[in-house]
Motif scaffolding. Structure first.
Motif, PDB file in Angstrom:
ATOM      1  N   LEU A 643     -49.526  31.275  49.393  1.00 55.14           N
ATOM      2  CA  LEU A 643     -50.295  32.254  48.619  1.00 55.14           C
ATOM      3  C   LEU A 643     -49.766  33.664  48.864  1.00 55.14           C
ATOM      4  O   LEU A 643     -49.675  34.471  47.928  1.00 55.14           O
ATOM      5  CB  LEU A 643     -51.773  32.163  48.975  1.00 55.14           C
ATOM      6  CG  LEU A 643     -52.698  33.160  48.262  1.00 55.14           C
ATOM      7  CD1 LEU A 643     -52.557  33.075  46.747  1.00 55.14           C
ATOM      8  CD2 LEU A 643     -54.150  32.925  48.681  1.00 55.14           C
ATOM      9  N   GLU A 644     -49.386  33.972  50.098  1.00 54.94           N
ATOM     10  CA  GLU A 644     -48.776  35.270  50.379  1.00 54.94           C
ATOM     11  C   GLU A 644     -47.527  35.476  49.531  1.00 54.94           C
ATOM     12  O   GLU A 644     -47.282  36.573  49.006  1.00 54.94           O
ATOM     13  CB  GLU A 644     -48.421  35.376  51.860  1.00 54.94           C
ATOM     14  CG  GLU A 644     -49.618  35.437  52.778  1.00 54.94           C
ATOM     15  CD  GLU A 644     -49.242  35.377  54.251  1.00 54.94           C
ATOM     16  OE1 GLU A 644     -50.111  35.642  55.095  1.00 54.94           O
ATOM     17  OE2 GLU A 644     -48.065  35.067  54.541  1.00 54.94           O
ATOM     18  N   GLY A 665     -52.087  34.665  35.278  1.00 50.17           N
ATOM     19  CA  GLY A 665     -52.663  33.332  35.442  1.00 50.17           C
ATOM     20  C   GLY A 665     -51.756  32.477  36.308  1.00 50.17           C
ATOM     21  O   GLY A 665     -50.580  32.793  36.517  1.00 50.17           O
ATOM     22  N   ILE A 666     -52.288  31.379  36.810  1.00 52.03           N
ATOM     23  CA  ILE A 666     -51.517  30.498  37.690  1.00 52.03           C
ATOM     24  C   ILE A 666     -51.862  29.052  37.363  1.00 52.03           C
ATOM     25  O   ILE A 666     -53.006  28.735  37.005  1.00 52.03           O
ATOM     26  CB  ILE A 666     -51.801  30.834  39.169  1.00 52.03           C
ATOM     27  CG1 ILE A 666     -50.868  30.040  40.091  1.00 52.03           C
ATOM     28  CG2 ILE A 666     -53.265  30.608  39.532  1.00 52.03           C
ATOM     29  CD1 ILE A 666     -50.896  30.538  41.542  1.00 52.03           C
ATOM     30  N   TYR A 667     -50.866  28.164  37.460  1.00 54.29           N
ATOM     31  CA  TYR A 667     -51.132  26.736  37.239  1.00 54.29           C
ATOM     32  C   TYR A 667     -50.081  25.912  37.960  1.00 54.29           C
ATOM     33  O   TYR A 667     -48.992  26.386  38.299  1.00 54.29           O
ATOM     34  CB  TYR A 667     -51.161  26.398  35.746  1.00 54.29           C
ATOM     35  CG  TYR A 667     -49.817  26.066  35.124  1.00 54.29           C
ATOM     36  CD1 TYR A 667     -49.436  24.744  34.903  1.00 54.29           C
ATOM     37  CD2 TYR A 667     -48.923  27.078  34.751  1.00 54.29           C
ATOM     38  CE1 TYR A 667     -48.205  24.437  34.325  1.00 54.29           C
ATOM     39  CE2 TYR A 667     -47.707  26.767  34.165  1.00 54.29           C
ATOM     40  CZ  TYR A 667     -47.347  25.447  33.969  1.00 54.29           C
ATOM     41  OH  TYR A 667     -46.134  25.143  33.408  1.00 54.29           O
ATOM     42  N   GLY A 668     -50.400  24.645  38.190  1.00 50.47           N
ATOM     43  CA  GLY A 668     -49.470  23.714  38.801  1.00 50.47           C
ATOM     44  C   GLY A 668     -50.138  22.380  39.030  1.00 50.47           C
ATOM     45  O   GLY A 668     -51.367  22.252  38.945  1.00 50.47           O
ATOM     46  N   GLY A 669     -49.317  21.355  39.319  1.00 47.80           N
ATOM     47  CA  GLY A 669     -49.824  20.007  39.518  1.00 47.80           C
ATOM     48  C   GLY A 669     -49.568  19.486  40.914  1.00 47.80           C
ATOM     49  O   GLY A 669     -48.584  19.857  41.567  1.00 47.80           O
ATOM     50  N   SER A 670     -50.451  18.626  41.405  1.00 40.86           N
ATOM     51  CA  SER A 670     -50.347  18.010  42.718  1.00 40.86           C
ATOM     52  C   SER A 670     -50.422  19.097  43.789  1.00 40.86           C
ATOM     53  O   SER A 670     -51.451  19.758  43.927  1.00 40.86           O
ATOM     54  CB  SER A 670     -49.062  17.190  42.815  1.00 40.86           C
ATOM     55  OG  SER A 670     -49.087  16.341  43.939  1.00 40.86           O
ATOM     56  N   THR A 676     -53.093  26.300  43.364  1.00 44.96           N
ATOM     57  CA  THR A 676     -53.891  26.998  42.350  1.00 44.96           C
ATOM     58  C   THR A 676     -55.318  27.201  42.851  1.00 44.96           C
ATOM     59  O   THR A 676     -55.911  28.278  42.691  1.00 44.96           O
ATOM     60  CB  THR A 676     -53.886  26.211  41.030  1.00 44.96           C
ATOM     61  OG1 THR A 676     -52.542  26.137  40.533  1.00 44.96           O
ATOM     62  CG2 THR A 676     -54.772  26.866  39.990  1.00 44.96           C
ATOM     63  N   PHE A 677     -55.889  26.158  43.465  1.00 51.88           N
ATOM     64  CA  PHE A 677     -57.208  26.314  44.079  1.00 51.88           C
ATOM     65  C   PHE A 677     -57.206  27.419  45.129  1.00 51.88           C
ATOM     66  O   PHE A 677     -58.092  28.281  45.158  1.00 51.88           O
ATOM     67  CB  PHE A 677     -57.643  25.010  44.754  1.00 51.88           C
ATOM     68  CG  PHE A 677     -58.111  23.943  43.819  1.00 51.88           C
ATOM     69  CD1 PHE A 677     -58.882  24.245  42.710  1.00 51.88           C
ATOM     70  CD2 PHE A 677     -57.815  22.610  44.067  1.00 51.88           C
ATOM     71  CE1 PHE A 677     -59.334  23.242  41.861  1.00 51.88           C
ATOM     72  CE2 PHE A 677     -58.259  21.607  43.228  1.00 51.88           C
ATOM     73  CZ  PHE A 677     -59.018  21.929  42.120  1.00 51.88           C
ATOM     74  N   MET A 678     -56.212  27.381  46.025  1.00 56.68           N
ATOM     75  CA  MET A 678     -56.171  28.371  47.102  1.00 56.68           C
ATOM     76  C   MET A 678     -56.037  29.783  46.535  1.00 56.68           C
ATOM     77  O   MET A 678     -56.613  30.739  47.076  1.00 56.68           O
ATOM     78  CB  MET A 678     -55.031  28.058  48.061  1.00 56.68           C
ATOM     79  CG  MET A 678     -55.191  26.748  48.812  1.00 56.68           C
ATOM     80  SD  MET A 678     -56.668  26.656  49.856  1.00 56.68           S
ATOM     81  CE  MET A 678     -56.006  27.192  51.432  1.00 56.68           C
ATOM     82  N   ALA A 679     -55.299  29.920  45.437  1.00 58.03           N
ATOM     83  CA  ALA A 679     -55.134  31.237  44.815  1.00 58.03           C
ATOM     84  C   ALA A 679     -56.467  31.754  44.278  1.00 58.03           C
ATOM     85  O   ALA A 679     -56.851  32.904  44.524  1.00 58.03           O
ATOM     86  CB  ALA A 679     -54.101  31.154  43.697  1.00 58.03           C
ATOM     87  N   LEU A 680     -57.199  30.914  43.559  1.00 60.88           N
ATOM     88  CA  LEU A 680     -58.465  31.356  42.970  1.00 60.88           C
ATOM     89  C   LEU A 680     -59.589  31.470  43.987  1.00 60.88           C
ATOM     90  O   LEU A 680     -60.523  32.249  43.794  1.00 60.88           O
ATOM     91  CB  LEU A 680     -58.873  30.406  41.836  1.00 60.88           C
ATOM     92  CG  LEU A 680     -58.398  30.824  40.434  1.00 60.88           C
ATOM     93  CD1 LEU A 680     -56.892  30.818  40.319  1.00 60.88           C
ATOM     94  CD2 LEU A 680     -59.015  29.933  39.362  1.00 60.88           C
ATOM     95  N   PHE A 681     -59.490  30.684  45.082  1.00 62.73           N
ATOM     96  CA  PHE A 681     -60.554  30.705  46.085  1.00 62.73           C
ATOM     97  C   PHE A 681     -60.321  31.765  47.162  1.00 62.73           C
ATOM     98  O   PHE A 681     -61.276  32.366  47.663  1.00 62.73           O
ATOM     99  CB  PHE A 681     -60.682  29.340  46.764  1.00 62.73           C
ATOM    100  CG  PHE A 681     -61.097  28.220  45.853  1.00 62.73           C
ATOM    101  CD1 PHE A 681     -61.547  28.456  44.560  1.00 62.73           C
ATOM    102  CD2 PHE A 681     -61.032  26.908  46.287  1.00 62.73           C
ATOM    103  CE1 PHE A 681     -61.928  27.411  43.726  1.00 62.73           C
ATOM    104  CE2 PHE A 681     -61.409  25.851  45.463  1.00 62.73           C
ATOM    105  CZ  PHE A 681     -61.852  26.107  44.174  1.00 62.73           C
ATOM    106  N   LYS A 682     -59.059  31.994  47.529  1.00 59.08           N
ATOM    107  CA  LYS A 682     -58.772  32.913  48.632  1.00 59.08           C
ATOM    108  C   LYS A 682     -58.333  34.302  48.159  1.00 59.08           C
ATOM    109  O   LYS A 682     -58.306  35.247  48.958  1.00 59.08           O
ATOM    110  CB  LYS A 682     -57.710  32.313  49.557  1.00 59.08           C
ATOM    111  CG  LYS A 682     -58.164  31.029  50.252  1.00 59.08           C
ATOM    112  CD  LYS A 682     -57.200  30.602  51.328  1.00 59.08           C
ATOM    113  CE  LYS A 682     -57.291  31.503  52.539  1.00 59.08           C
ATOM    114  NZ  LYS A 682     -56.424  31.059  53.653  1.00 59.08           N
ATOM    115  N   ALA A 683     -57.978  34.413  46.879  1.00 62.24           N
ATOM    116  CA  ALA A 683     -57.678  35.727  46.296  1.00 62.24           C
ATOM    117  C   ALA A 683     -58.444  35.815  44.975  1.00 62.24           C
ATOM    118  O   ALA A 683     -57.855  35.914  43.897  1.00 62.24           O
ATOM    119  CB  ALA A 683     -56.178  35.892  46.078  1.00 62.24           C
ATOM    120  N   PRO A 684     -59.768  35.754  45.018  1.00 58.62           N
ATOM    121  CA  PRO A 684     -60.585  35.565  43.808  1.00 58.62           C
ATOM    122  C   PRO A 684     -60.528  36.717  42.822  1.00 58.62           C
ATOM    123  O   PRO A 684     -60.856  36.514  41.648  1.00 58.62           O
ATOM    124  CB  PRO A 684     -62.001  35.386  44.370  1.00 58.62           C
ATOM    125  CG  PRO A 684     -61.969  36.053  45.704  1.00 58.62           C
ATOM    126  CD  PRO A 684     -60.590  35.818  46.233  1.00 58.62           C
TER     127      PRO A 684
END
Length: 806
Positions: A643-644, A665-670, A676-684
Motif C-alpha cells: 500500500l505504501e 480508483g484501484i482494482y485487482g484480482g486475488s 484493493t481492500f487494504m487500500a480502501l480500508f487503510k487509506a479510506p
C-alpha cells in the motif's frame, strides 16, 4: 492463459445488459472484443521443445474453438509447422524424456507406452498403456521405471522386465519384536522345543533370502515402516542405489466444503476442498539409502545439519506464551529435536529434489524445513550413508520455494553447481573439492540454468539489463568468460538443444504474445522466428505500448517499476482520472517488457486510456524479479509495504502524469483484490473507489503452503494475521467498493467474500456491492463472466472516479 470455449463477440449480451461504451471509443476496441474468447488474439505455441537430435522443434497449439491441444512439428532450420497425424502422434517423443549418459539413447513415455530411440531407429519397448514413471537409464542395457511401489528394469534388447526392488510401507515381518515380558522369557528358558522352533524359523528365513538373491528371482521386499506413504523414489544410474523417502499418511486439517448450486442434475453437489493454514500435519520425510547389491537399508540422519535443531520461531512462541500467561512455570529443558524436513522438487523447471551424478557415484538432495526458514543441499556418501552438507541457505523470513532451487553435478562428478539467494539475488555457484566459487554476481536474478554436456559452459536466463528484460547468457565453468547470447529486449524463456548448438527461444513483447524463435547457441547469432500465430484482427489494432517507469519510493531502497498507460491527450488540459491495477499472485512480475498473463487487463487499460484515464500497474514490494529483500519485505505484514508503494505511485501520477489526486480508483484480482481492500480500508480518504475480484479477506482462511511462508501460522504468529487481514480493518470503509467472486473458487473460497459482507452488514456500512458468479472458479472461464465483471468495473470507475468532481 487460453481458457474458456470460443465465442463470437457478445454484442447482443451487452445490449441486453443495458451497457454501451461512450461514442468516443474506437470502433476496433470494444468491451465485447476484449472479453471475447482469447482465440481471437492468437493461438500461441505452448510447451515447445527440441527433438532429441536438435533438428526439429515440437510445440502444442490450441485447436480453434476447442480446449484440445494439437502437436505440431517444425524444422529448426525454418519452414512451415506441420500437424502430427494420429499415427505420428502415437510415436512422437515427449518433452518429459530421459537420455543415456552418452546421449546416444533417449526414452520417453506417451499414453502409457515406453519408447526408445537410438540414432534413426525408434522402438516401442512396452505397449501396456500403463508404463509408470521413468527413472533413469541403467548402464547401456536397461531403463528403470517406477510402477507404484516397484522399481522395474526394462531390458533394451528385448523389452523383458524384472523387478529391481519392491518397496513396502510396513514393518518387516522377519524382524522379531523384542519381548521382555516374564512369561515369554520363561517359555524359552524352560522348554527346549520352543528354542528349537525359533532356530528352525531363523534357518528357513535365511534360506528364503538366499534363494531370493539368486539371479532371476524376485528380490525380497524392502520394508520402510508401518503407517507410512512413499514420497520420494530415486535410482542411481548404475542401478545399485535407491534414495527413498516416506511420510506419515497425509492427515490434512479439516477440509472446507464448496457447494455447486448449478449442477447437471439440479441438486446441490458438495465438494471437499483444501484445508486452511496451520491445520495440516507437517511433512516430515524419513529418508533411506538402499544398497540393492549389498541388500542394506540405512536411514539417513540429518540431526547434525547446522541449525536443524534450532527453532527459528521460538521467540514468537515464547512471547505468545508469555502474553497468554502460559509461562508462569518454565518447562524443563527439552532435548534438541530436529525440525521437520522434506525433499523439495523445483517447481520452476520440474526437476526432482534428488540429483545423481552422471555415472551414479554421487548424489545430492535438496532438503527444505517445513517451517520455511532453511534449505540444505546435502550429499549422501554412498559408502556409509553419511550426510555431508554442501550448502545451507537460511532466511529469517522464508526461503524461496517457488524459484531458484536448481542444482546438479557436472559430468566430471567433481563439480557441483547450485543457485542461491544468499547475496540478496539469485546467483550461480560452483563447488569443486570443497571450494566454492560464485560465478555470477550483481543486482539481478539468474535462473533456468542449463549446463552443456561437457560441463564447460552454463547457459542461463537473467535480467541483468533491466529488472523487466530477460535475456539468455552463458558463463564458462571457470568463470572467466561471460557472454550475452540474445538481445531481444522483452520476455524470454529458452532451452538449450540436446546437441548444445542451438537455443529454442520463446519471446514476447508488451504488445505481442509469445512466439517460437531459434538461434545458434553462440554470441552474435541472430534469432529466426519460426511461428507467427497472432491474428490479423489483433495485429491490426494500434495497441499502446506501456511505458516502464521506475517510480521513486519514499519507503523502500529501490524504485517501484511500473507499467504506465498515458498519451499526449492525458498530458494536456485539466487533470485526469487514474486507475491503479494490482496484479495477483503476490510473487509475480508484471512491469516487464514481455507479454503479460493479464492480457485482458492490458486491453482493458488500452480502452481506459482512450476514455481519458491514466493507468498504472505497479510491481509493488513482494513482486518477482527484484531480489530477496523486495520479495520478503512483506514478511509478517502483508498489505502494508504494498500500500505504501501505491501511495508513492499516486504521488508520481500527480507530479508527472497530470492526474487529479482526488480521482484515483484501484482494482485487482486475488492478491490484487486483497490489496484493493487494504487500500480502501487503510487509506479510506485516498482512493475514490475500488473493485476487489476473487479477493482474500482473511489470511487465516487461505492455504498453508503460500501463507505460512509469509505470516508463519495463526497459532504461532496471530499478530501477523491480524495486521495483514482486511476483515480486521473493514470498519474504515468510506468509498464505494465492488466485490466480484466466483462461487466455485477452490483457491480463494467464496466464503472469504461472504464473511466480509457479513462484517460490513454488521458495521451498517452500505458502501459496497457484491457480484456473484455461480459457476466460476478462481480463474474465470466463461467470456460472459469476464464481460459482466469488467462491465461492472468500468461503470464503477466512470461513476465514482471519472465522474467525481475535480
Amino acid at each position: 492463459m487460453m481458457n474458456a470455449r470460443f465465442l463470437r463477440p457478445l454484442a447482443g449480451l451487452m445490449l441486453a445488459a443495458g451497457f454501451s461504451l461512450p461514442v468516443a471509443a474506437a470502433p476496433d476496441l470494444t468491451m465485447e472484443q476484449i472479453m471475447a474468447h482469447p482465440d481471437w488474439i492468437a493461438r500461441s505455441p505452448e510447451q515447445p521443445y527440441f527433438s532429441a537430435d536438435g533438428k526439429q522443434i515440437f510445440f502444442q497449439q490450441k485447436a480453434a474453438g476447442s480446449e484440445l491441444r494439437d502437436l505440431y512439428r517444425i524444422s529448426a532450420a525454418g519452414g512451415s509447422p506441420s500437424l502430427l497425424s494420429p499415427a505420428e502422434l502415437v510415436l512422437a517423443e515427449t518433452d518429459n524424456r530421459i537420455f543415456s549418459a552418452d546421449r546416444k539413447r533417449v526414452a520417453w513415455i506417451r499414453s502409457g507406452n515406453l519408447f526408445i530411440q537410438q540414432g534413426n531407429t525408434r522402438r516401442q519397448l512396452l505397449a501396456t498403456g500403463e508404463a509408470g514413471e521413468l527413472l533413469t537409464f541403467v548402464g547401456d542395457e536397461a531403463i528403470a521405471l517406477r510402477d507404484d511401489n516397484r522399481v522395474l528394469l526394462i531390458q533394451l534388447a528385448d523389452g523383458s522386465q524384472r523387478v529391481l526392488a519392491t518397496l513396502k510401507t510396513d514393518d518387516d515381518p522377519a524382524v522379531e519384536k523384542d519381548s521382555t515380558d516374564y512369561l515369554t522369557a520363561q517359555q524359552s528358558r524352560l522348554f527346549d522345543i520352543i528354542k528349537l522352533r525359533e532356530q528352525r524359523k531363523v534357518e528357513r528365513e535365511a534360506r528364503q533370502k538366499e534363494l531370493a538373491a539368486q539371479a532371476g528371482s524376485v528380490p525380497a521386499p524392502i520394508y520402510l515402516g508401518k503407517n507410512r506413504e512413499l514420497k520420494t523414489v530415486s535410482l542411481s544410474p548404475d542401478g545399485r542405489y535407491l534414495v527413498v523417502g516416506t511420510i506419515a499418511p497425509k492427515r490434512d486439517g479439516r477440509a472446507d466444503k464448496m457447494p455447486h448450486y448449478v449442477s447437471a442434475d439440479g441438486y446441490v453437489k458438495i465438494e471437499d476442498v483444501r484445508s486452511k493454514v496451520g491445520t495440516d500435519q507437517p511433512d516430515d520425510e524419513t529418508l533411506f539409502l538402499i544398497d540393492l547389491q549389498a541388500n542394506r537399508k540405512t536411514q539417513l540422519a540429518f540431526d547434525q545439519l547446522p541449525g536443524i535443531n534450532d527453532d527459528p520461531l521460538l521467540a514468537l512462541k515464547t512471547a505468545l506464551a508469555k502474553r497468554e500467561g502460559r509461562d508462569a512455570k518454565p518447562d524443563a529443558p527439552k532435548p534438541a529435536t530436529p525440525r521437520a524436513v522434506y525433499v523439495h522438487d523445483d517447481w520452476s523447471n520440474g526437476e526432482k529434489g534428488v540429483r545423481w551424478s552422471q555415472r551414479g557415484k554421487r548424489v545430492a538432495i535438496n532438503l527444505f524445513s517445513y517451517d520455511n526458514k532453511d534449505r540444505w543441499l546435502v550429499e549422501v556418501k554412498l559408502a556409509d550413508a553419511s550426510v555431508q552438507l554442501l550448502h545451507r541457505l537460511t532466511d529469517t523470513a522464508w526461503v524461496n520455494d517457488s524459484e531458484f532451487n536448481e542444482f546438479g553435478w557436472l559430468p566430471d562428478e567433481q563439480g557441483f553447481w547450485y543457485l542461491s539467494e544468499e547475496s540478496g539475488y539469485s546467483h550461480l555457484y560452483l563447488q569443486r573439492h570443497g571450494s566454492t566459487k560464485q560465478l555470477t554476481s550483481g543486482r539481478f536474478e539468474v535462473n533456468r540454468v542449463q549446463p552443456t554436456r561437457d560441463g564447460s559452459w552454463f547457459y542461463y536466463r537473467g535480467n541483468e539489463k533491466h529488472p523487466g528484460i530477460h535475456e539468455v547468457y552463458r558463463i564458462s565453468a571457470d568463470g572467466k568468460q561471460k557472454q550475452a547470447l540474445t538481445d531481444l529486449n522483452g520476455g524470454i524463456e529458452f532451452q538449450l538443444a540436446p546437441t548444445d548448438d542451438k537455443l529454442l527461444l520463446v519471446h514476447s513483447t508488451t504488445t505481442r504474445p509469445p512466439e517460437v524463435f531459434v538461434q545458434a547457441a553462440s554470441p552474435g547469432a541472430k534469432p529466426k522466428q519460426l511461428t507467427n500465430t497472432v491474428s490479423k484482427e489483433f495485429a491490426a489494432i494500434d495497441w499502446v505500448k506501456p511505458e516502464i517507469i521506475a517510480v521513486p519510493s519514499k519507503h523502500g531502497a529501490a524504485p517501484i517499476y511500473s507499467r504506465v498507460y498515458r498519451n499526449a491527450a492525458t498530458a494536456q488540459g485539466a487533470r485526469k482520472p487514474a486507475v491503479m491495477f494490482v496484479h495477483g499472485a503476490g510473487y509475480l512480475q508484471n512491469a516487464h517488457h514481455g507479454w503479460s498473463v493479464y492480457f485482458r487487463e492490458y486491453m482493458f487499460h488500452n480502452l481506459l486510456l482512450k476514455q481519458g484515464y491514466v493507468v498504472i500497474d505497479m510491481d509493488y514490494r513482494a513482486s518477482e524479479g527484484y531480489g530477496r529483500d523486495w520479495r520478503t519485505a512483506i514478511y509478517q505484514r502483508m498489505g502494508t509495504p504494498e500500500l505504501e508503494d501505491y501511495l508513492d505511485g499516486i504521488d508520481w501520477l500527480v507530479d508527472n502524469a497530470n492526474v487529479d489526486r482526488n480521482r484515483v480508483g484501484i482494482y485487482g484480482g486475488s492478491y490484487g483484490g486483497f490489496l484493493t481492500f487494504m487500500a480502501l480500508f487503510k487509506a479510506p480518504d485516498v482512493f475514490a473507489a475500488g473493485a476487489a475480484l476473487r479477493p482474500v479477506t482473511d489470511w487465516a482462511h487461505y492455504n498453508h503452503g503460500y501463507t505460512s511462508n509469509i505470516l508463519n501460522t495463526p497459532q504461532v504468529d496471530p499478530d501477523a494475521y491480524a495486521r495483514s487481514s482486511p476483515i480486521e480493518f473493514a470498519a474504515a470503509l468510506k468509498r464505494p467498493l465492488l466485490i466480484c467472486t466466483g462461487m466455485l473458487d477452490d483457491n480463494v473460497f467464496f466464503q472469504d467474500s461472504v464473511r466480509l459482507v457479513q462484517r460490513l452488514i454488521e458495521l451498517k456500512n452500505p458502501n459496497f456491492d457484491l457480484a456473484v458468479y455461480p459457476i466460476e472458479p478462481h480463474g474465470f472461464r466463461e467470456p460472459e463472466s469476464w464481460l459482466d465483471e469488467y462491465r461492472r468495473i468500468y461503470k464503477l470507475m466512470e461513476r465514482e472516479v471519472k465522474g467525481r468532481q475535480p
